[in-house]
Design an enzyme around this catalytic site. Structure first.
Site, PDB file in Angstrom:
ATOM      1  N   GLN A   1      38.823  30.308  30.052  1.00  0.00           N
ATOM      2  CA  GLN A   1      39.430  31.492  30.660  1.00  0.00           C
ATOM      3  C   GLN A   1      38.331  32.502  30.979  1.00  0.00           C
ATOM      4  OE1 GLN A   1      42.612  31.188  31.463  1.00  0.00           O
ATOM      5  NE2 GLN A   1      42.584  29.239  30.389  1.00  0.00           N
ATOM      6  N   GLY A   2      38.499  33.252  32.051  1.00  0.00           N
ATOM      7  CA  GLY A   2      37.519  34.267  32.401  1.00  0.00           C
ATOM      8  C   GLY A   2      36.604  33.823  33.525  1.00  0.00           C
ATOM      9  N   CYS A   3      36.768  32.579  33.961  1.00  0.00           N
ATOM     10  CA  CYS A   3      35.974  32.079  35.082  1.00  0.00           C
ATOM     11  C   CYS A   3      36.820  32.155  36.349  1.00  0.00           C
ATOM     12  CB  CYS A   3      35.569  30.625  34.849  1.00  0.00           C
ATOM     13  SG  CYS A   3      34.476  30.406  33.447  1.00  0.00           S
ATOM     14  N   GLN A   4      36.198  32.596  37.434  1.00  0.00           N
ATOM     15  CA  GLN A   4      36.910  32.669  38.703  1.00  0.00           C
ATOM     16  C   GLN A   4      37.231  31.268  39.213  1.00  0.00           C
ATOM     17  OE1 GLN A   4      34.762  34.643  41.814  1.00  0.00           O
ATOM     18  NE2 GLN A   4      36.585  34.938  43.061  1.00  0.00           N
ATOM     19  N   SER A   5      36.271  30.361  39.094  1.00  0.00           N
ATOM     20  CA  SER A   5      36.519  28.977  39.480  1.00  0.00           C
ATOM     21  C   SER A   5      37.039  28.226  38.256  1.00  0.00           C
ATOM     22  CB  SER A   5      35.233  28.338  40.004  1.00  0.00           C
ATOM     23  OG  SER A   5      34.175  28.573  39.107  1.00  0.00           O
TER      24      SER A   5
END
Length: 138
Positions: free
Chosen positions: A52-56
């Protein structure tokens, strides 16, 4: 005090990046590193392994082998795959103690702290957090 494998890996990365004169070449090198990631098992591309926390999309799993943690990860974005390759080179196949004692100074040394977009930087920190969390629990 002996230099740990993770520290040596950071030093080697910094030396490799010093060969490049500009950030376009450095980004290309990061992308090329990502293309060399080992295959990630399709059955582990689930929410359980998603960072979680990644754009991709980023998935990361690990296993323990001979007292060392072995991480595998993948992303659907080229530059993020390269960042994964950088992290795995430094932190995979290390003992939990070595992982928790290795500060990620490569971020500053390589200039990634200044040259990554905020969303990529957040994603990189989320991946680092997962690695440290796994090591602390091991």
């Amino acid at each position: 005090m002996a230099t740990s494998g993770a520290e040596l890996a950071q030093q080697e990365l910094v030396e490799e990046f010093d060969m490049f004169d500009n950030w376009m070449d450095r980004y290309q090198y990061i992308i090329d590193m990502g293309k060399q990631l080992p295959d990630f098992p399709e059955e582990q591309r689930t929410d359980e392994f998603k960072i979680q926390g990644c754009q991709s999309n980023v998935w990361m799993c690990h296993e323990e082998a001979g007292g060392k943690l072995v991480f595998k990860a993948t992303s659907d974005a080229a530059i993020v795959s390269g960042l994964i390759a950088v992290l795995l080179r430094i932190y995979s196949e290390r003992t939990p103690e070595e992982i928790t004692q290795t500060e990620p100074h490569f971020l500053k040394d390589l200039g990634l702290d200044k040259h990554l977009s905020p969303t990529r930087s957040n994603g990189l920190h989320a991946m680092l957090e997962r690695i440290y969390q796994v090591a602390k629990q091991a």
